[in-house]
Design a protein around this motif. Structure first.
Motif, PDB file in Angstrom:
ATOM      1  N   SER A 155       0.810  -1.219   0.000  1.00 47.48           N
ATOM      2  CA  SER A 155       0.000   0.000   0.000  1.00 47.48           C
ATOM      3  C   SER A 155       0.845   1.271   0.000  1.00 47.48           C
ATOM      4  N   ALA A 156       2.099   1.175   0.417  1.00 47.06           N
ATOM      5  CA  ALA A 156       2.946   2.370   0.469  1.00 47.06           C
ATOM      6  C   ALA A 156       3.518   2.642  -0.915  1.00 47.06           C
ATOM      7  N   GLU A 157       3.237   3.801  -1.435  1.00 47.12           N
ATOM      8  CA  GLU A 157       3.753   4.185  -2.745  1.00 47.12           C
ATOM      9  C   GLU A 157       4.603   5.424  -2.604  1.00 47.12           C
ATOM     10  N   ARG A 158       5.517   5.603  -3.503  1.00 40.82           N
ATOM     11  CA  ARG A 158       6.421   6.736  -3.471  1.00 40.82           C
ATOM     12  C   ARG A 158       6.072   7.785  -4.517  1.00 40.82           C
ATOM     13  N   VAL A 159       4.915   7.673  -5.145  1.00 40.72           N
ATOM     14  CA  VAL A 159       4.541   8.595  -6.212  1.00 40.72           C
ATOM     15  C   VAL A 159       4.389  10.018  -5.672  1.00 40.72           C
ATOM     16  N   GLY A 160       3.830  10.175  -4.493  1.00 34.12           N
ATOM     17  CA  GLY A 160       3.660  11.502  -3.910  1.00 34.12           C
ATOM     18  C   GLY A 160       4.983  12.207  -3.672  1.00 34.12           C
ATOM     19  N   ALA A 161       5.955  11.490  -3.123  1.00 31.79           N
ATOM     20  CA  ALA A 161       7.283  12.074  -2.902  1.00 31.79           C
ATOM     21  C   ALA A 161       7.957  12.408  -4.225  1.00 31.79           C
ATOM     22  N   ALA A 162       7.783  11.557  -5.224  1.00 35.19           N
ATOM     23  CA  ALA A 162       8.370  11.824  -6.539  1.00 35.19           C
ATOM     24  C   ALA A 162       7.720  13.040  -7.189  1.00 35.19           C
TER      25      ALA A 162
END
Length: 123
Positions: free
Chosen positions: A95-102
């Motif tokens: 469930s943890a995605e890094r799209v927001g940080a990117a």
């Protein structure tokens, strides 16, 4: 047929509200990773073209504003270059995605390069 349609409709409603059947978090769209990676590479190339056109290689002595412009541009390049690394970093949970940080790194890179270009034109 109506029973199958009712089950399908309820599944679609749960997907629309929660992001996945039975899940509680909303996932990023499927093309987000590819889009962020290609956009960051494109804008990095455009920023380098700006620096080449602006005249980093000129023989005149640099002013403090010139150093500020180059530092802003390099900060933007670093942020844009880190976008593919951030977005494709493995995460321990599904469930943890890094799209927001990117996306935040992408926005920082764009802002820094645009600010450098505007300063170069104005000053």
């Amino acid at each position: 047929m109506s029973l199958r349609l009712a089950v399908h409709t309820s599944t679609l409603k749960s997907v629309a509200t929660t992001g996945s059947p039975g899940g509680s978090t909303m996932r990023a769209p499927a093309g987000s990773v590819v889009g962020l990676c290609s956009a960051s590479a494109t804008l990095c190339a455009m920023g380098m073209a700006f620096l080449a056109y602006w005249g980093v290689h000129e023989a005149t002595p640099w002013r403090a504003v010139d150093v500020l412009i180059v530092l802003l541009a390099f900060t933007g390049f670093a942020a844009l270059a880190s976008v593919p690394w951030i977005v494709t970093t493995p995460v321990p949970e599904e469930s943890a995605e890094r799209v927001g940080a990117a996306r935040r790194a992408f926005a920082l890179g764009i802002a820094a390069i645009w600010l450098a270009a505007v300063l170069a034109l104005v000053l």
